[in-house]
Structures are given as C-alpha cells and as structure tokens.
Design a protein around this motif. Sequence first.
Motif, PDB file in Angstrom:
ATOM      1  N   ARG A 180       9.434  12.073  49.362  1.00  0.00           N
ATOM      2  CA  ARG A 180       9.356  11.754  50.790  1.00  0.00           C
ATOM      3  C   ARG A 180      10.756  11.452  51.334  1.00  0.00           C
ATOM      4  NH1 ARG A 180       9.046   6.690  53.099  1.00  0.00           N
ATOM      5  NH2 ARG A 180       8.385   6.709  55.286  1.00  0.00           N
ATOM      6  N   ILE A 181      11.516  10.639  50.611  1.00  0.00           N
ATOM      7  CA  ILE A 181      12.873  10.274  51.046  1.00  0.00           C
ATOM      8  C   ILE A 181      13.781  11.504  51.064  1.00  0.00           C
ATOM      9  CG2 ILE A 181      14.929   8.951  50.389  1.00  0.00           C
ATOM     10  CD1 ILE A 181      12.891   6.786  49.325  1.00  0.00           C
ATOM     11  N   LYS A 182      13.683  12.323  50.046  1.00  0.00           N
ATOM     12  CA  LYS A 182      14.500  13.542  49.984  1.00  0.00           C
ATOM     13  C   LYS A 182      14.176  14.484  51.150  1.00  0.00           C
ATOM     14  CE  LYS A 182      15.881  17.177  46.779  1.00  0.00           C
ATOM     15  NZ  LYS A 182      15.249  18.486  46.851  1.00  0.00           N
ATOM     16  N   MET A 183      12.882  14.608  51.467  1.00  0.00           N
ATOM     17  CA  MET A 183      12.479  15.461  52.592  1.00  0.00           C
ATOM     18  C   MET A 183      13.084  14.942  53.892  1.00  0.00           C
ATOM     19  SD  MET A 183      10.409  18.140  53.296  1.00  0.00           S
ATOM     20  CE  MET A 183      11.947  18.680  54.009  1.00  0.00           C
ATOM     21  N   TRP A 184      13.060  13.633  54.087  1.00  0.00           N
ATOM     22  CA  TRP A 184      13.653  13.025  55.289  1.00  0.00           C
ATOM     23  C   TRP A 184      15.135  13.377  55.370  1.00  0.00           C
ATOM     24  CZ3 TRP A 184      12.457  10.696  59.762  1.00  0.00           C
ATOM     25  CH2 TRP A 184      13.450   9.945  60.402  1.00  0.00           C
ATOM     26  N   GLN A 185      15.826  13.245  54.264  1.00  0.00           N
ATOM     27  CA  GLN A 185      17.276  13.481  54.245  1.00  0.00           C
ATOM     28  C   GLN A 185      17.629  14.942  54.492  1.00  0.00           C
ATOM     29  OE1 GLN A 185      18.262  11.772  50.421  1.00  0.00           O
ATOM     30  NE2 GLN A 185      18.130   9.685  51.209  1.00  0.00           N
ATOM     31  N   GLU A 186      16.683  15.850  54.287  1.00  0.00           N
ATOM     32  CA  GLU A 186      16.921  17.273  54.523  1.00  0.00           C
ATOM     33  C   GLU A 186      16.646  17.692  55.960  1.00  0.00           C
ATOM     34  OE1 GLU A 186      14.466  19.219  51.607  1.00  0.00           O
ATOM     35  OE2 GLU A 186      15.775  18.614  49.941  1.00  0.00           O
ATOM     36  N   LEU A 187      16.065  16.797  56.767  1.00  0.00           N
ATOM     37  CA  LEU A 187      15.742  17.133  58.152  1.00  0.00           C
ATOM     38  C   LEU A 187      16.990  17.181  59.022  1.00  0.00           C
ATOM     39  CD1 LEU A 187      12.584  14.934  58.879  1.00  0.00           C
ATOM     40  CD2 LEU A 187      12.670  17.349  58.230  1.00  0.00           C
ATOM     41  N   SER A 188      16.894  17.956  60.090  1.00  0.00           N
ATOM     42  CA  SER A 188      17.968  17.956  61.079  1.00  0.00           C
ATOM     43  C   SER A 188      17.901  16.650  61.865  1.00  0.00           C
ATOM     44  CB  SER A 188      17.790  19.134  62.041  1.00  0.00           C
ATOM     45  OG  SER A 188      16.629  18.932  62.845  1.00  0.00           O
ATOM     46  N   ASP A 189      18.993  16.312  62.544  1.00  0.00           N
ATOM     47  CA  ASP A 189      19.018  15.102  63.374  1.00  0.00           C
ATOM     48  C   ASP A 189      17.930  15.166  64.446  1.00  0.00           C
ATOM     49  OD1 ASP A 189      21.128  14.170  61.867  1.00  0.00           O
ATOM     50  OD2 ASP A 189      22.664  14.695  63.368  1.00  0.00           O
ATOM     51  N   ALA A 190      17.742  16.352  65.042  1.00  0.00           N
ATOM     52  CA  ALA A 190      16.726  16.518  66.093  1.00  0.00           C
ATOM     53  C   ALA A 190      15.326  16.278  65.548  1.00  0.00           C
ATOM     54  CB  ALA A 190      16.831  17.911  66.714  1.00  0.00           C
ATOM     55  N   ALA A 191      15.058  16.761  64.348  1.00  0.00           N
ATOM     56  CA  ALA A 191      13.733  16.545  63.747  1.00  0.00           C
ATOM     57  C   ALA A 191      13.514  15.071  63.438  1.00  0.00           C
ATOM     58  CB  ALA A 191      13.577  17.392  62.486  1.00  0.00           C
TER      59      ALA A 191
END
Length: 193
Positions: free
Chosen positions: A108-119
């Motif tokens: 979950r944390i890794k997925m968050w860190q892969e998101l764009s700033d807008a997402a």
Amino acid sequence: MSLAPWRSLITRALHRNRSLVYARYVQLATVRENGFPANRTVVFRGFLDDTNQLKFITDIRSEKAEQISKHSAAEICWYFPNSREQFRITGELILISADSHPHLQPARIKMWQELSDAAMLQFAWPIPGNMRIQTPEAFTPPAPDNIQPLENFCLLLLEPVKVDHLQLRGEPQNRSIYQLDESQEWLTEAINP
C-alpha cells in the motif's frame, strides 16, 4: 502459486497498446447493497509483485470501498483497441486500508509513493459522492506527504478466479477461458466466440 498463463497475454496486450494512454483503463463492476451492479472506470496499476493479483487504488470514503466491504465479488472488463482483444476477469477484491491487512501495508505504501502528485492530491479532496463543495480552496489543499499515505488511501487488489479472453481478429474469432481449480491450478479451455 505460479503465474497464470493469461498474465503474459495481458503483458503482450499492454505492450501492443502502449501508445494509447487509456489502454490502462478498465471497467470495474461491483455489487451494490440492493443487488444491482455498479460499474466504473479505474486505472490498472500493475500486478502485485510475483502474483496474479491486479492492483488498483481507491478512497476508503468512496461508495466503491463501501460496496467492496459488503460484497467482494467483482469483475473487470478490459478492451485493447490496437490488438482488438478483450479480457473479462472475475474474482474477489481485497481492500487494503490503513488499518487492515498488516502484511500488505508495504505494498500500500509503495503504491502511494508511485502515484503522481496530482493523483495523491485527489485523496486530500472532500469526501467523494457528497454534495459538491463550492469553495475552490476545497480542491486545492496543501500537497500531502509523498512518503506516508493519507489515511483514506487504499490499495485494491483483484484476486482472479476466471479470465475470459476474446480475440476479435480473425474469422472465426478466438476465445479462451482460464479457470482456477480447487488445487489452485489454472485450467485453459478454447471455447466458441
């Protein structure tokens, strides 16, 4: 469990359709409390490590998250225009929230860190589905921490049990069903289109 035979077909379809930004968009159908279907478009975020689980994201405050907590059965429909093929993937959804599935928190944390700033910013917006807030500031909050996810950010995993692959090229067209059996092995059957 080994990787499913249909995984390579999706990887190939994604490669053949890579010029289309929307090739990563899938339609996700869940079940509402009244038994009716709820369908929406979500973005495919890859597979979870070396599994057959497909990754998506959602907000714990959304209707989607509420539906999943009551009925985890779901299906996605994914069409690739360049290669003219469709995948219908049936399975169970797993909602990884801030306070569930401790063993999946790193994902979950890794997925968050892969998101764009807008997402990321969308998760700081007002509650999805509530009456629209008319103040523009509500949709321009301060940027969230890009390391630690907001509490309402969820990783959503689809654990497939059946995949229906239809290739629309050719006469006749080709269609195959991949079904997970009791021993967790994938069975493949060619069927009429």
